[in-house]
Design a protein around this motif. Structure first.
Motif, PDB file in Angstrom:
ATOM      1  N   LEU A 181       0.894  -1.068  -0.271  1.00  0.00           N
ATOM      2  CA  LEU A 181       0.235  -0.010  -0.035  1.00  0.00           C
ATOM      3  C   LEU A 181       1.401   1.465   0.458  1.00  0.00           C
ATOM      4  CD1 LEU A 181      -2.552  -0.644   2.431  1.00  0.00           C
ATOM      5  CD2 LEU A 181      -3.045  -0.894   0.103  1.00  0.00           C
ATOM      6  N   ILE A 182       1.797   1.428   0.880  1.00  0.00           N
ATOM      7  CA  ILE A 182       2.929   2.635   0.828  1.00  0.00           C
ATOM      8  C   ILE A 182       3.544   2.934  -0.626  1.00  0.00           C
ATOM      9  CG2 ILE A 182       4.987   3.594   1.662  1.00  0.00           C
ATOM     10  CD1 ILE A 182       3.709   1.170   4.183  1.00  0.00           C
ATOM     11  N   LEU A 183       3.142   1.902  -1.464  1.00  0.00           N
ATOM     12  CA  LEU A 183       4.591   2.085  -2.803  1.00  0.00           C
ATOM     13  C   LEU A 183       3.728   2.043  -3.497  1.00  0.00           C
ATOM     14  CD1 LEU A 183       6.603   1.750  -4.255  1.00  0.00           C
ATOM     15  CD2 LEU A 183       6.413  -0.908  -4.398  1.00  0.00           C
ATOM     16  N   ALA A 184       2.198   1.563  -3.169  1.00  0.00           N
ATOM     17  CA  ALA A 184       1.024   1.931  -4.178  1.00  0.00           C
ATOM     18  C   ALA A 184       0.920   3.760  -4.571  1.00  0.00           C
ATOM     19  CB  ALA A 184       0.116   1.683  -4.261  1.00  0.00           C
ATOM     20  N   THR A 185       0.677   3.898  -3.233  1.00  0.00           N
ATOM     21  CA  THR A 185       1.225   5.267  -2.973  1.00  0.00           C
ATOM     22  C   THR A 185       1.330   6.178  -3.771  1.00  0.00           C
ATOM     23  OG1 THR A 185      -0.761   5.143  -0.854  1.00  0.00           O
ATOM     24  CG2 THR A 185       0.512   6.628  -1.049  1.00  0.00           C
ATOM     25  N   MET A 186       3.231   5.695  -2.799  1.00  0.00           N
ATOM     26  CA  MET A 186       4.439   6.919  -3.757  1.00  0.00           C
ATOM     27  C   MET A 186       4.757   6.786  -4.790  1.00  0.00           C
ATOM     28  SD  MET A 186       5.080   7.689  -0.719  1.00  0.00           S
ATOM     29  CE  MET A 186       6.830   9.040  -1.688  1.00  0.00           C
ATOM     30  N   ALA A 187       4.438   5.326  -5.665  1.00  0.00           N
ATOM     31  CA  ALA A 187       4.797   4.857  -7.039  1.00  0.00           C
ATOM     32  C   ALA A 187       3.502   5.884  -7.749  1.00  0.00           C
ATOM     33  CB  ALA A 187       4.609   3.508  -6.915  1.00  0.00           C
ATOM     34  N   GLY A 188       1.934   5.774  -7.420  1.00  0.00           N
ATOM     35  CA  GLY A 188       1.398   6.515  -7.860  1.00  0.00           C
ATOM     36  C   GLY A 188       1.588   8.341  -8.566  1.00  0.00           C
ATOM     37  N   THR A 189       1.386   8.939  -6.678  1.00  0.00           N
ATOM     38  CA  THR A 189       2.033  10.040  -6.362  1.00  0.00           C
ATOM     39  C   THR A 189       3.100  10.799  -7.509  1.00  0.00           C
ATOM     40  OG1 THR A 189       0.966   9.918  -4.254  1.00  0.00           O
ATOM     41  CG2 THR A 189       2.905  11.819  -4.507  1.00  0.00           C
ATOM     42  N   VAL A 190       4.462  10.107  -8.114  1.00  0.00           N
ATOM     43  CA  VAL A 190       5.560  10.298  -7.881  1.00  0.00           C
ATOM     44  C   VAL A 190       5.676   9.764 -10.159  1.00  0.00           C
ATOM     45  CG1 VAL A 190       6.914   9.901  -6.709  1.00  0.00           C
ATOM     46  CG2 VAL A 190       6.798   8.329  -8.567  1.00  0.00           C
ATOM     47  N   THR A 191       4.116   9.484 -10.333  1.00  0.00           N
ATOM     48  CA  THR A 191       4.333   8.726 -10.935  1.00  0.00           C
ATOM     49  C   THR A 191       3.393  10.253 -12.392  1.00  0.00           C
ATOM     50  OG1 THR A 191       3.699   6.798 -11.121  1.00  0.00           O
ATOM     51  CG2 THR A 191       2.384   8.338 -13.525  1.00  0.00           C
ATOM     52  N   PRO A 192       4.567  10.715 -13.574  1.00  0.00           N
ATOM     53  CA  PRO A 192       4.175  12.287 -13.754  1.00  0.00           C
ATOM     54  C   PRO A 192       2.193  12.451 -14.188  1.00  0.00           C
ATOM     55  CG  PRO A 192       6.093  11.558 -14.833  1.00  0.00           C
ATOM     56  CD  PRO A 192       5.481  10.028 -14.205  1.00  0.00           C
ATOM     57  N   PRO A 193       1.951  13.319 -14.992  1.00  0.00           N
ATOM     58  CA  PRO A 193      -0.078  13.236 -15.341  1.00  0.00           C
ATOM     59  C   PRO A 193      -0.059  12.730 -16.688  1.00  0.00           C
ATOM     60  CG  PRO A 193       0.487  15.448 -13.783  1.00  0.00           C
ATOM     61  CD  PRO A 193       1.880  14.251 -14.086  1.00  0.00           C
ATOM     62  N   GLY A 194      -0.796  11.946 -17.112  1.00  0.00           N
ATOM     63  CA  GLY A 194      -0.608  11.703 -18.337  1.00  0.00           C
ATOM     64  C   GLY A 194      -0.191  10.042 -18.636  1.00  0.00           C
ATOM     65  N   THR A 195       0.487  10.334 -17.293  1.00  0.00           N
ATOM     66  CA  THR A 195       1.912   8.702 -17.834  1.00  0.00           C
ATOM     67  C   THR A 195       0.956   7.618 -17.361  1.00  0.00           C
ATOM     68  OG1 THR A 195       3.559  10.212 -17.667  1.00  0.00           O
ATOM     69  CG2 THR A 195       4.315   8.151 -16.758  1.00  0.00           C
ATOM     70  N   PRO A 196       1.099   6.394 -17.081  1.00  0.00           N
ATOM     71  CA  PRO A 196       0.205   5.449 -17.335  1.00  0.00           C
ATOM     72  C   PRO A 196       0.881   4.897 -15.857  1.00  0.00           C
ATOM     73  CG  PRO A 196       0.674   4.243 -19.548  1.00  0.00           C
ATOM     74  CD  PRO A 196       1.647   6.007 -19.345  1.00  0.00           C
ATOM     75  N   VAL A 197       0.458   4.729 -14.848  1.00  0.00           N
ATOM     76  CA  VAL A 197       0.129   4.711 -12.991  1.00  0.00           C
ATOM     77  C   VAL A 197       1.283   2.214 -13.495  1.00  0.00           C
ATOM     78  CG1 VAL A 197       0.152   3.684 -10.279  1.00  0.00           C
ATOM     79  CG2 VAL A 197      -1.056   5.374 -12.392  1.00  0.00           C
ATOM     80  N   PRO A 198       2.590   2.487 -13.184  1.00  0.00           N
ATOM     81  CA  PRO A 198       2.933   1.253 -13.019  1.00  0.00           C
ATOM     82  C   PRO A 198       2.988   1.161 -12.135  1.00  0.00           C
ATOM     83  CG  PRO A 198       4.451   2.401 -11.694  1.00  0.00           C
ATOM     84  CD  PRO A 198       3.743   3.657 -12.530  1.00  0.00           C
ATOM     85  N   SER A 199       2.688  -1.184 -12.970  1.00  0.00           N
ATOM     86  CA  SER A 199       1.830  -1.762 -12.124  1.00  0.00           C
ATOM     87  C   SER A 199       2.698  -3.002 -12.016  1.00  0.00           C
ATOM     88  CB  SER A 199       0.676  -2.180 -13.289  1.00  0.00           C
ATOM     89  OG  SER A 199       1.475  -2.461 -14.537  1.00  0.00           O
ATOM     90  N   ALA A 200       3.789  -3.245 -12.240  1.00  0.00           N
ATOM     91  CA  ALA A 200       4.942  -4.584 -12.367  1.00  0.00           C
ATOM     92  C   ALA A 200       5.760  -4.052 -10.805  1.00  0.00           C
ATOM     93  CB  ALA A 200       5.493  -4.671 -13.350  1.00  0.00           C
ATOM     94  N   LEU A 201       5.285  -3.015  -9.528  1.00  0.00           N
ATOM     95  CA  LEU A 201       5.879  -3.051  -8.909  1.00  0.00           C
ATOM     96  C   LEU A 201       5.919  -3.755  -7.541  1.00  0.00           C
ATOM     97  CD1 LEU A 201       6.003   0.638  -8.918  1.00  0.00           C
ATOM     98  CD2 LEU A 201       7.891  -0.672  -9.259  1.00  0.00           C
ATOM     99  N   ASP A 202       4.440  -4.905  -8.091  1.00  0.00           N
ATOM    100  CA  ASP A 202       3.881  -5.733  -6.721  1.00  0.00           C
ATOM    101  C   ASP A 202       5.409  -6.522  -6.007  1.00  0.00           C
ATOM    102  OD1 ASP A 202       1.979  -4.697  -5.951  1.00  0.00           O
ATOM    103  OD2 ASP A 202       0.980  -5.881  -6.598  1.00  0.00           O
ATOM    104  N   HIS A 203       5.931  -7.286  -6.562  1.00  0.00           N
ATOM    105  CA  HIS A 203       7.019  -8.115  -7.262  1.00  0.00           C
ATOM    106  C   HIS A 203       7.695  -7.621  -6.115  1.00  0.00           C
ATOM    107  CE1 HIS A 203       9.091  -6.063  -9.758  1.00  0.00           C
ATOM    108  NE2 HIS A 203      10.291  -6.139  -9.251  1.00  0.00           N
ATOM    109  N   ALA A 204       7.994  -6.929  -5.942  1.00  0.00           N
ATOM    110  CA  ALA A 204       9.654  -5.490  -5.369  1.00  0.00           C
ATOM    111  C   ALA A 204       9.277  -5.774  -3.791  1.00  0.00           C
ATOM    112  CB  ALA A 204       9.802  -4.873  -5.964  1.00  0.00           C
ATOM    113  N   VAL A 205       8.040  -6.148  -3.689  1.00  0.00           N
ATOM    114  CA  VAL A 205       7.431  -6.111  -1.483  1.00  0.00           C
ATOM    115  C   VAL A 205       6.890  -7.243  -1.388  1.00  0.00           C
ATOM    116  CG1 VAL A 205       7.052  -3.101  -1.708  1.00  0.00           C
ATOM    117  CG2 VAL A 205       5.511  -4.643  -2.170  1.00  0.00           C
ATOM    118  N   GLY A 206       7.042  -8.393  -2.055  1.00  0.00           N
ATOM    119  CA  GLY A 206       6.420  -9.142  -1.829  1.00  0.00           C
ATOM    120  C   GLY A 206       6.944 -10.173  -1.342  1.00  0.00           C
ATOM    121  N   GLY A 207       6.343 -10.436   0.129  1.00  0.00           N
ATOM    122  CA  GLY A 207       6.228 -10.890   1.205  1.00  0.00           C
ATOM    123  C   GLY A 207       7.497 -10.518   2.221  1.00  0.00           C
TER     124      GLY A 207
END
Lengths: 209, 209
Positions: A181-207
């Motif tokens: 949830l923290i990563l989704a929040t931060m990644a969504g916030t830093v994504t430039p307007p008009g650019t897709p939110v990255p979807s492949a980050l979950d593996h990075a925080v798994g476990g």
């Protein structure tokens, strides 16, 4: 005149200080209002010994917070934020800061209640500077939006991480869910307007929890 | 036996209570550690009168927080979150909650220091439920990502808004900038992965502080 302490007395003192700080982390993680007496008992030292090292509860809490923030800085250094793709580095930053924050549990609550804001701000200076450097790198490379200041992104990471820690402590959030949830929040916030939110980050925080 | 108060005595009492609460907001907005004596002086009432209405500082602070949260709920109701496009409604939610939070300044700090967490949580229940309804509506319509719980989005809005208020109070953030940053954070977080972050929201928070 006081006698100069011997080498073994100094080693005893160091061991006592570490035992007291460890006990304080364990006790405060469960109960942010725990007294000095309870911490001394958990540490296996007398109250007189504890007060010999820490003048009062605030001084003890300050020392615990300083040590926690030193651990945070060490974890961030180990995460090598200067390397690789900024979103991947952001994931490593989130994992590093969450792990240390979560391990200290309700210490966050205890510190906010008892320490002056100035002390808390200065204790966070080193890890916050390291995080800010990553946000600036992402902005310079055009991967992170640059119409939000890096300083605000650092404040945001701080508030979101502490908010997640409090939510876990209150039983409102599962600790295993928090870094995602923290990563989704931060990644969504830093994504430039008009650019897709990255979807492949979950593996990075798994476990992580 | 105490005499039954007359109608004009009851009206006096109500006026005093309102004057004390208004004074508390003004004083605590500047100094979260302000004493009851300072608040009584600002309200133009004696300390005995103040303690006749509020047993202690915590009781007074609780009443101030309850009133502030009632104002927040009213502002959210006025923002008609059930109407229109979810991102536009989110912008109205951010503006409504920021305005009330910012107006209360360091009260947020005072409350976090002095009130038990349970009291703060229950005071926030009504505005948080209203916000959660919007997040759920956005998720049901597929506009907001639904792999992040609406409850976390509410916690996030709460933490980000309070974090921004503290940053403004500490001189680290310009109050005029705050609603834009809060909205950028919330909008980025609710945008589904793979979908572009909306770029045309800034007009929604223009001129708010």
């Amino acid at each position: 005149m006081a006698e100069t302490p011997t080498r073994s007395q100094r080693a005893d003192a160091r061991r006592n200080v570490e035992a007291i700080l460890d006990a304080a982390v364990r006790v405060l993680a469960r109960d942010p209002d725990a007294s000095v007496a309870v911490i001394a008992r958990e540490a296996g030292v007398g109250r007189v010994t504890l007060y010999g090292h820490f003048q009062n509860r605030v001084a003890l809490l300050s020392a615990v917070v300083d040590r926690a923030l030193n651990e945070t800085t060490a974890a961030i250094t180990e995460a090598r934020l200067e390397e690789g793709e900024p979103f991947d580095a952001l994931a490593r930053l989130v994992v590093a800061t969450w792990s240390v924050t979560h391990r200290h549990g309700a210490l966050v609550v205890a510190a906010q209640r008892s320490l002056p804001q100035d002390a808390l701000t200065s204790a966070h200076a080193a890890p916050m500077a390291a995080a800010e450097t990553l946000f600036e790198r992402g902005q310079r490379s055009g991967v992170f939006r640059d119409d939000i200041s890096a300083a605000w992104l650092v404040t945001l990471l701080h508030n979101v991480t502490h908010g997640a820690s409090t939510a876990v402590h209150d039983g409102q959030l599962d600790a295993v869910e928090a870094p995602r949830l923290i990563l989704a929040t931060m990644a969504g916030t830093v994504t430039p307007p008009g650019t897709p939110v990255p979807s492949a980050l979950d593996h990075a925080v798994g476990g992580v929890s």
